[in-house]
Design a protein around this motif. Structure first.
Motif, PDB file in Angstrom:
ATOM      1  N   TYR A  87       0.808  -1.218   0.000  1.00  0.00           N
ATOM      2  CA  TYR A  87       0.000   0.000   0.000  1.00  0.00           C
ATOM      3  C   TYR A  87       0.840   1.266   0.000  1.00  0.00           C
ATOM      4  N   SER A  88       2.099   1.170   0.418  1.00  0.00           N
ATOM      5  CA  SER A  88       2.914   2.380   0.517  1.00  0.00           C
ATOM      6  C   SER A  88       3.642   2.724  -0.769  1.00  0.00           C
ATOM      7  N   VAL A  89       3.643   1.838  -1.762  1.00  0.00           N
ATOM      8  CA  VAL A  89       4.462   2.102  -2.951  1.00  0.00           C
ATOM      9  C   VAL A  89       3.700   2.007  -4.271  1.00  0.00           C
ATOM     10  N   ASP A  90       2.631   1.289  -4.369  1.00  0.00           N
ATOM     11  CA  ASP A  90       1.963   1.076  -5.652  1.00  0.00           C
ATOM     12  C   ASP A  90       0.760   2.013  -5.820  1.00  0.00           C
ATOM     13  N   PRO A  91       0.281   2.215  -7.060  1.00  0.00           N
ATOM     14  CA  PRO A  91      -0.718   3.256  -7.343  1.00  0.00           C
ATOM     15  C   PRO A  91      -2.151   2.790  -7.075  1.00  0.00           C
ATOM     16  N   TRP A  92      -2.432   2.345  -5.852  1.00  0.00           N
ATOM     17  CA  TRP A  92      -3.732   1.728  -5.596  1.00  0.00           C
ATOM     18  C   TRP A  92      -4.891   2.704  -5.695  1.00  0.00           C
ATOM     19  N   SER A  93      -4.682   3.936  -5.336  1.00  0.00           N
ATOM     20  CA  SER A  93      -5.777   4.896  -5.458  1.00  0.00           C
ATOM     21  C   SER A  93      -6.214   5.020  -6.915  1.00  0.00           C
ATOM     22  N   ALA A  94      -5.243   5.101  -7.817  1.00  0.00           N
ATOM     23  CA  ALA A  94      -5.580   5.187  -9.238  1.00  0.00           C
ATOM     24  C   ALA A  94      -6.200   3.885  -9.741  1.00  0.00           C
ATOM     25  N   VAL A  95      -5.695   2.744  -9.250  1.00  0.00           N
ATOM     26  CA  VAL A  95      -6.226   1.438  -9.678  1.00  0.00           C
ATOM     27  C   VAL A  95      -7.706   1.318  -9.304  1.00  0.00           C
ATOM     28  N   PHE A  96      -8.023   1.607  -8.040  1.00  0.00           N
ATOM     29  CA  PHE A  96      -9.391   1.393  -7.584  1.00  0.00           C
ATOM     30  C   PHE A  96     -10.336   2.518  -8.008  1.00  0.00           C
ATOM     31  N   ALA A 151       6.652 -10.863   9.464  1.00  0.00           N
ATOM     32  CA  ALA A 151       6.731  -9.601   8.723  1.00  0.00           C
ATOM     33  C   ALA A 151       7.687  -9.726   7.535  1.00  0.00           C
ATOM     34  N   GLU A 152       8.784 -10.450   7.722  1.00  0.00           N
ATOM     35  CA  GLU A 152       9.725 -10.634   6.613  1.00  0.00           C
ATOM     36  C   GLU A 152       9.081 -11.406   5.474  1.00  0.00           C
ATOM     37  N   LYS A 153       8.297 -12.423   5.817  1.00  0.00           N
ATOM     38  CA  LYS A 153       7.626 -13.207   4.778  1.00  0.00           C
ATOM     39  C   LYS A 153       6.537 -12.380   4.090  1.00  0.00           C
ATOM     40  N   PHE A 154       5.868 -11.537   4.872  1.00  0.00           N
ATOM     41  CA  PHE A 154       4.818 -10.694   4.313  1.00  0.00           C
ATOM     42  C   PHE A 154       5.420  -9.647   3.376  1.00  0.00           C
ATOM     43  N   PRO A 211       7.413  -3.163   3.846  1.00  0.00           N
ATOM     44  CA  PRO A 211       8.548  -2.564   4.546  1.00  0.00           C
ATOM     45  C   PRO A 211       8.190  -1.745   5.775  1.00  0.00           C
ATOM     46  N   HIS A 212       7.029  -1.096   5.775  1.00  0.00           N
ATOM     47  CA  HIS A 212       6.695  -0.264   6.939  1.00  0.00           C
ATOM     48  C   HIS A 212       6.459  -1.130   8.177  1.00  0.00           C
ATOM     49  N   LEU A 213       5.820  -2.271   8.001  1.00  0.00           N
ATOM     50  CA  LEU A 213       5.626  -3.182   9.135  1.00  0.00           C
ATOM     51  C   LEU A 213       6.963  -3.731   9.626  1.00  0.00           C
ATOM     52  N   LEU A 214       7.853  -4.042   8.692  1.00  0.00           N
ATOM     53  CA  LEU A 214       9.186  -4.496   9.091  1.00  0.00           C
ATOM     54  C   LEU A 214       9.925  -3.401   9.857  1.00  0.00           C
ATOM     55  N   GLY A 215       9.795  -2.165   9.406  1.00  0.00           N
ATOM     56  CA  GLY A 215      10.445  -1.056  10.088  1.00  0.00           C
ATOM     57  C   GLY A 215       9.950  -0.896  11.516  1.00  0.00           C
ATOM     58  N   PHE A 218      12.043   1.660   6.543  1.00  0.00           N
ATOM     59  CA  PHE A 218      11.186   2.842   6.429  1.00  0.00           C
ATOM     60  C   PHE A 218      11.488   3.615   5.154  1.00  0.00           C
ATOM     61  N   ARG A 219      12.762   3.699   4.806  1.00  0.00           N
ATOM     62  CA  ARG A 219      13.106   4.394   3.557  1.00  0.00           C
ATOM     63  C   ARG A 219      12.568   3.650   2.352  1.00  0.00           C
TER      64      ARG A 219
END
Length: 722
Positions: A470-479, A652-655, A658-662, A692-693
């Motif tokens: 959700y933090s990197v892909d264009p989901w707002s535009a997709v949906f 979290a690593e398997k999922f 990145p934000h959850l891992l951070g 996080f980055r």
């Protein structure tokens, strides 16, 4: 070709270059100079006798005055009176030179050696020749015996100058009389190496078409060589290679020279190519470059440079090149090329490597290639010119169907009904991430073509996958696209689902919380009309999340508890557990850490007890475990933080989000620091910062990780948790 013919061609090329830079047509130059258009055309094509001095003077005056006059007059005099090969003098650069500091430094370092060969390679128009000449100008003092320039014309039909012709020209330039020049290529090569080995010269061998043109011209010692080519020339050994890319944006704007407010956009439209930028700088109305269909027409020398490389390709490679224009993004894989060209994967890879070698494509990581945007416009023009409309439509449909079908198959791996283990998700996720621009571009084309059910089907298949990126892909535009398609289908049940998806994306991806509430409550009203309680529950949870982010956590809790009751009533076990996690996050935001932790523990118990499908069950365990670790850290219950974190981290690593891992690494770092293990704390904070980055989302946790990563880790470091 005689030396007179060679110098005539050089004069013609120079005349045409100056005319184009001045923004004049042949007719315009004829009117300005008084020289006939036919005569100018013949001169530019190298078909006429050497022009008279008064003709040179008239052309020079029309093309800019004394500076240009001096150069053209010199070219004319040398061609008429001496026959000396003009190409072996360093040509005058067109305009000022900008950028390329790193490349110039690398060439300069090579020049300091006793003998060196540097190959500068890159796509047409990227400035290879200009770089080589600039390097020679900066380091003339290193070459007391002269700097020599030779255009090998490797992009011309027939491959340009042969090795023997080039050897002869260079030997003449080095002072060897015609009667003394050896007859065979091998003997001439030895003669050239012997002379260059005794001198300190620089050779610029421009526009090499292949290794065969160059190999017999290289000195064994003493002198230095810079070779420019659109090809890598991988067969040459013991050479330095410099891959030249388009200019950085600031240097491109500087090259335009006008300082206008629109120069950044003009530079972008020129693809930051020096050749295109120099032409644009002389256009009367460069803003017209925004018309993609006319851009190359306005940049004629650029188009001609591309055409020369295209003409040298085998037929199969030309077919693949122009059909790649169907790809809805500049970047693509070998698999996409195989589909569009109707080749198997290995044959497609072979062709792509040929295009890469010719400078018509650029590499982009493993197994991926990229068009320069101007070259893509050229490919599109060739596609329209060389293939019938029906063939083009079939080719585009084949590629778009491949993107959409593969996206659906990959996305369904993450659906609740899919029974695979998490280990099997990685290939699907890797494809979706690598091809995001391709499958989303295909969705847009399908929507434009009226294939609205296809658009809805793709978005539906990606719904569960969207949580992971959700933090990197264009989901707002997709949906947004899928909701609009559902509306056009007049299918209210699909519309309410995708309106909810759009509300989720507005909140989680864009942070547009007031709009989220409006969208979610519109979906709720529609779901009430349809008596769809599952979608009612989903709409309430999305509205609640937005209210929580806006600080109205009491309102958020009220809506979440209503959503929880609805989900339980209709047996939506996946939604029920997700709502428990949402309630925990809201309580956490209210500072009620113990109650939040209880909700997360409850969610983990319910996920184990209720019949959840594999994908949502795994997602719930990941979120609840990570958030529980976070709450223990907030309460400074460090042993429980470490225990919970050790369970959360592999999940979290398997999922892979990145934000959850951070967040997990941040909490563990705080616990390690509090327990005195400062080495482990430093490692955890560093990992948190990296994750996080990667997520490209700035939050209170990512900011805290940056701070903690840059401070000493010992007793009395300050507050442990924000």
């Amino acid at each position: 070709m005689t030396l007179t013919e060679q110098t005539g061609l050089e004069f013609g090329r120079r005349l045409r270059e100056l005319r184009v830079l001045a923004g004049l047509t042949i007719e315009g130059l004829a009117e300005a100079s008084g020289v006939s258009a036919r005569a100018i055309s013949d001169m530019e094509r190298g078909r006429s006798r050497t022009p008279q001095p008064r003709t040179v003077a008239a052309l020079s005056a029309a093309l800019g005055g004394d500076t240009v006059l001096g150069e053209l007059a010199k070219a004319g005099r040398e061609t008429v009176t001496t026959g000396r090969p003009r190409m072996c003098d360093l040509p005058r650069r067109s305009g000022h030179f900008v950028g390329r500091d790193d490349e110039l430094a690398a060439i300069g370092k090579a020049f300091e050696e006793a003998a060196s060969v540097t190959v500068v390679h890159g796509q047409p128009g990227v400035g290879k020749t200009g770089l080589a000449i600039r390097a020679a100008e900066l380091h003339r003092e290193l070459f007391p015996d002269g700097c020599f320039y030779l255009d090998l014309r490797g992009t011309e039909p027939g491959g340009g100058a042969s090795a023997g012709e080039a050897q002869t020209v260079l030997l003449r330039a080095l002072g060897v009389s015609s009667r003394q020049i050896a007859r065979g290529d091998e003997e001439r090569g030895g003669q050239l190496r012997a002379i260059l080995g005794q001198r300190r010269c620089l050779l610029i061998l421009d526009n090499a078409g292949g290794e065969g043109q160059v190999r017999g011209l290289l000195p064994g010692a003493g002198s230095a060589v810079v070779v420019t080519s659109r090809r890598v020339l991988g067969g040459l050994e013991a050479v330095r290679r410099i891959a030249l890319a388009p200019l950085p944006a600031p240097a491109a704007v500087e090259l335009l020279g006008g300082g206008g407010g629109n120069d950044g956009e003009i530079a972008r439209l020129c693809g930051y190519l020096p050749l295109a930028l120099r032409i644009a700088a002389n256009l009367h109305d460069p803003d017209r470059l925004s018309d993609a269909d006319r851009r190359l027409e306005m940049l004629t020398p650029v188009e001609a440079a591309f055409a020369a490389s295209y003409a040298q390709l085998p037929e199969t490679a030309r077919t693949v090149f122009r059909r790649l224009a169907h790809v809805p993004t500049l970047s693509f894989s070998a698999a996409a090329a195989a589909v569009v060209a109707e080749l198997d994967r290995y044959d497609a890879e072979d062709v792509l490597e040929k295009l890469l070698d010719r400078g018509l494509l650029q590499p982009e990581g493993h197994d991926r290639y990229r068009f320069h945007d101007l070259i893509r416009l050229f490919a599109r023009a060739r596609l329209r010119a060389e293939e019938p409309a029906a063939v083009r439509r079939r080719g585009e449909k084949r590629l778009i169907d491949w993107y959409l079908d593969t996206a659906i198959a990959s996305g369904r791996v993450f659906e609740p009904a899919y029974g695979s283990a998490p280990e099997q998700w990685d290939p699907a996720q890797a494809w979706l991430q690598a091809e995001v621009d391709g499958w989303f571009g295909a969705m847009r084309r399908a929507a434009a073509a009226g294939e609205h059910q296809r658009v809805v089907d793709v978005a539906e298949s990606l719904h569960w996958y969207s949580d992971r990126t959700y933090s990197v892909d264009p989901w707002s535009a997709v949906f947004t696209l899928s909701r609009e398609s559902a509306e056009r289908l007049a299918d209210r049940r699909q519309e309410v689902v995708h309106r909810n998806y759009q509300a989720w994306a507005m909140s989680f991806c864009d942070g547009r919380y007031p709009e989220t509430v409006e969208q979610a409550m519109a979906a709720y009203a529609m779901a009430v009309e349809l008596d769809d309680r599952k979608e009612q529950a989903a709409a309430l949870i999305y509205a609640a999340d937005a209210y929580a982010q806006m600080g109205e956590r009491g309102k958020a809790l009220e809506l979440m508890r209503r959503s929880l009751e609805l989900a339980d009533t209709v047996g939506d076990h996946d939604g029920y557990v997700q709502t428990l996690i949402g309630i925990g996050a809201t309580l956490s935001g209210m500072g009620r850490a113990e109650e939040a932790a209880e909700q997360y523990r409850h969610a983990l118990q319910e996920a184990a007890r209720r019949p959840l499908a594999p994908a949502p069950e795994f997602a719930a365990r990941v979120a609840a475990s990570v958030f529980l670790t976070h709450e223990y850290a907030r309460m400074e219950r460090w042993n429980e933080t470490v225990d919970a974190g050790r369970e959360a981290l592999p999940l979290a690593e398997k999922f892979g989000e990145p934000h959850l891992l951070g967040r997990t690494h941040l909490a563990l770092g705080l616990a390690h620091r509090a327990r005195g293990d400062h080495a482990a704390a430093r490692a955890a904070f560093a990992e948190a910062v990296g994750q996080f980055r990667r997520s490209q989302v700035t939050t209170e946790w990512s900011a805290q990780a940056e701070v903690l990563h840059n401070v000493p880790h010992g007793p009395g470091d300050g507050p442990l948790f924000a």
